[in-house]
Scaffold this motif. Structure first.
Motif, short mmCIF file in Angstrom:
data_model
loop_
_atom_site.label_atom_id
_atom_site.label_comp_id
_atom_site.label_asym_id
_atom_site.label_seq_id
_atom_site.Cartn_x
_atom_site.Cartn_y
_atom_site.Cartn_z
N SER A 3 -1.23 -1.40 4.37
CA SER A 3 -1.42 0.03 4.13
C SER A 3 -0.48 0.86 4.99
CB SER A 3 -2.87 0.43 4.45
OG SER A 3 -3.11 0.36 5.83
N SER A 4 -0.24 2.09 4.55
CA SER A 4 0.63 3.00 5.31
C SER A 4 0.07 3.28 6.69
CB SER A 4 0.82 4.31 4.53
OG SER A 4 1.46 4.09 3.30
N ALA A 43 1.99 2.69 10.13
CA ALA A 43 2.19 3.81 11.06
C ALA A 43 1.82 3.45 12.48
CB ALA A 43 1.39 5.02 10.60
N LEU A 101 7.86 2.54 7.47
CA LEU A 101 7.11 3.77 7.24
C LEU A 101 7.96 4.80 6.50
CD1 LEU A 101 4.37 5.11 7.80
CD2 LEU A 101 5.35 6.06 9.89
N ARG A 153 8.11 4.01 2.98
CA ARG A 153 6.85 4.19 2.28
C ARG A 153 6.52 5.66 2.05
NH1 ARG A 153 2.08 0.98 2.08
NH2 ARG A 153 3.50 -0.80 2.33
N ILE A 154 6.71 6.51 3.06
CA ILE A 154 6.26 7.90 2.94
C ILE A 154 7.38 8.92 3.08
CG2 ILE A 154 3.96 7.28 3.78
CD1 ILE A 154 4.66 8.58 6.44
N GLY A 201 7.70 10.11 8.01
CA GLY A 201 7.65 8.94 8.88
C GLY A 201 8.09 9.28 10.29
#
Length: 305
Positions: free
Chosen positions: A2-3, A7, A246, A249-250, A255
């Motif tokens: 998961s993000s 993180a 990260l 992903r985002i 990030g």
């Protein structure tokens, strides 16, 4: 993964990488930086092998130079943490790192060209908040007894105000180089993943040179200190790769914003684990407040990038 878990890697990895070897001792004050970067190099080599990363040969030397610049910042960061504590040290070099990176981005890469007036105002506000955080941290121990070294600092010694000023200058120097090492890497055009291994080689080469320039041998006081120094490097590597994952992903800005929370982790470790400054003192409250303000500035800076 998961993000949220991703993180945690930059937040906890970069927030604790110096903490695990904070009281490690050696007659050579640069030794623990050396073993940290060697561990980081080992991690980078393993990631390179197992992920099938490509080696961009034309970009090797610019990226290697970036690693050399990082090594100066790394040595300065460890020395600063010995002199003024992890909370104030990280509270200075992280904002300086962000401000210097912002300055280079504007001057060399024209990052604000064509930006709206609102975006420029938010960027200026972020820079002002970062500055306010640093000023709070600089005043955190005014009128109190400075930190006492544990012997690991070696040539980072001194007492009283002179020791504190030296620690602050070293923290600022660390921030300067941490905010600069990305320039040759970015100019090379290589991806961050491809840059990880040659950069790690530069980090190791630069730190080795700085370590050998000191007269004492890089021998640790206890066998377990080698392991702790290595763990320090592995945590930095985890933070670095977590940051890469990260941002994929985002997004880069978000990030980057999340990663700045590592300054709070460093402050908490410095105050509540190493008691420098001691908890429940005005100095501790001021240092923690300064780190929170600086983290807010870093988050805002990331959101406007």
């Amino acid at each position: 993964m998961s993000s949220f878990l991703i993180a945690l890697l930059p937040v906890l990895g970069w927030g604790t990488w110096l903490a695990v070897s904070q009281d490690v001792r050696s007659p050579n004050p640069r030794a623990k930086t050396l073993y940290a970067v060697l561990a980081n190099l080992a991690v980078a080599a393993l990631v390179f092998l197992f992920t099938g990363s490509a080696w961009d040969r034309p970009s090797f030397w610019p990226v290697f130079l970036g690693g050399l610049l990082w090594s100066v910042g790394g040595v300065a960061a460890f020395a600063a943490a010995e002199l003024i504590g992890l909370a104030r040290g990280a509270g200075i070099w992280v904002p300086v790192n962000l401000a210097v990176g912002l300055g280079w981005g504007v001057l060399l890469f024209r990052e604000l060209e064509g930006a709206s007036a609102g975006l420029k105002v938010l960027t200026a506000l972020a820079a002002a908040i970062l500055t306010g955080g640093v000023l709070l941290i600089l005043s955190a121990r005014k009128g109190e007894t400075p930190a006492t070294g544990n012997g690991a600092g070696g040539d980072a010694g001194g007492t009283g105000i002179g020791r504190t000023v030296k620690g602050m200058l070293l923290a600022a120097l660390a921030g300067l180089f941490f905010g600069t090492y990305f320039i040759p890497i970015r100019a090379s055009g290589v991806s961050a993943w491809s840059a990880a291994l040659p950069m790690s080689l530069g980090m190791a080469a630069g730190t080795l040179a700085l370590c050998l320039a000191y007269p004492a041998a890089p021998i640790m006081a206890r066998p377990g200190h080698y392991l702790r120094s290595g763990l320090s490097g592995a945590l930095w590597a985890a933070g670095n790769y977590g940051m890469l994952l990260l941002t994929e992903r985002i997004g880069t800005g978000r990030g980057f914003s999340v990663a700045q929370l590592n300054i709070i982790v460093s402050a908490v470790a410095g105050i509540y684990v190493f008691r420098d400054p001691p908890p429940r003192t005005r100095a501790a409250r001021t240092a923690l407040a300064g780190c929170l303000v600086a983290a807010a500035g870093g988050v805002l800076l990331g959101l406007v990038k």
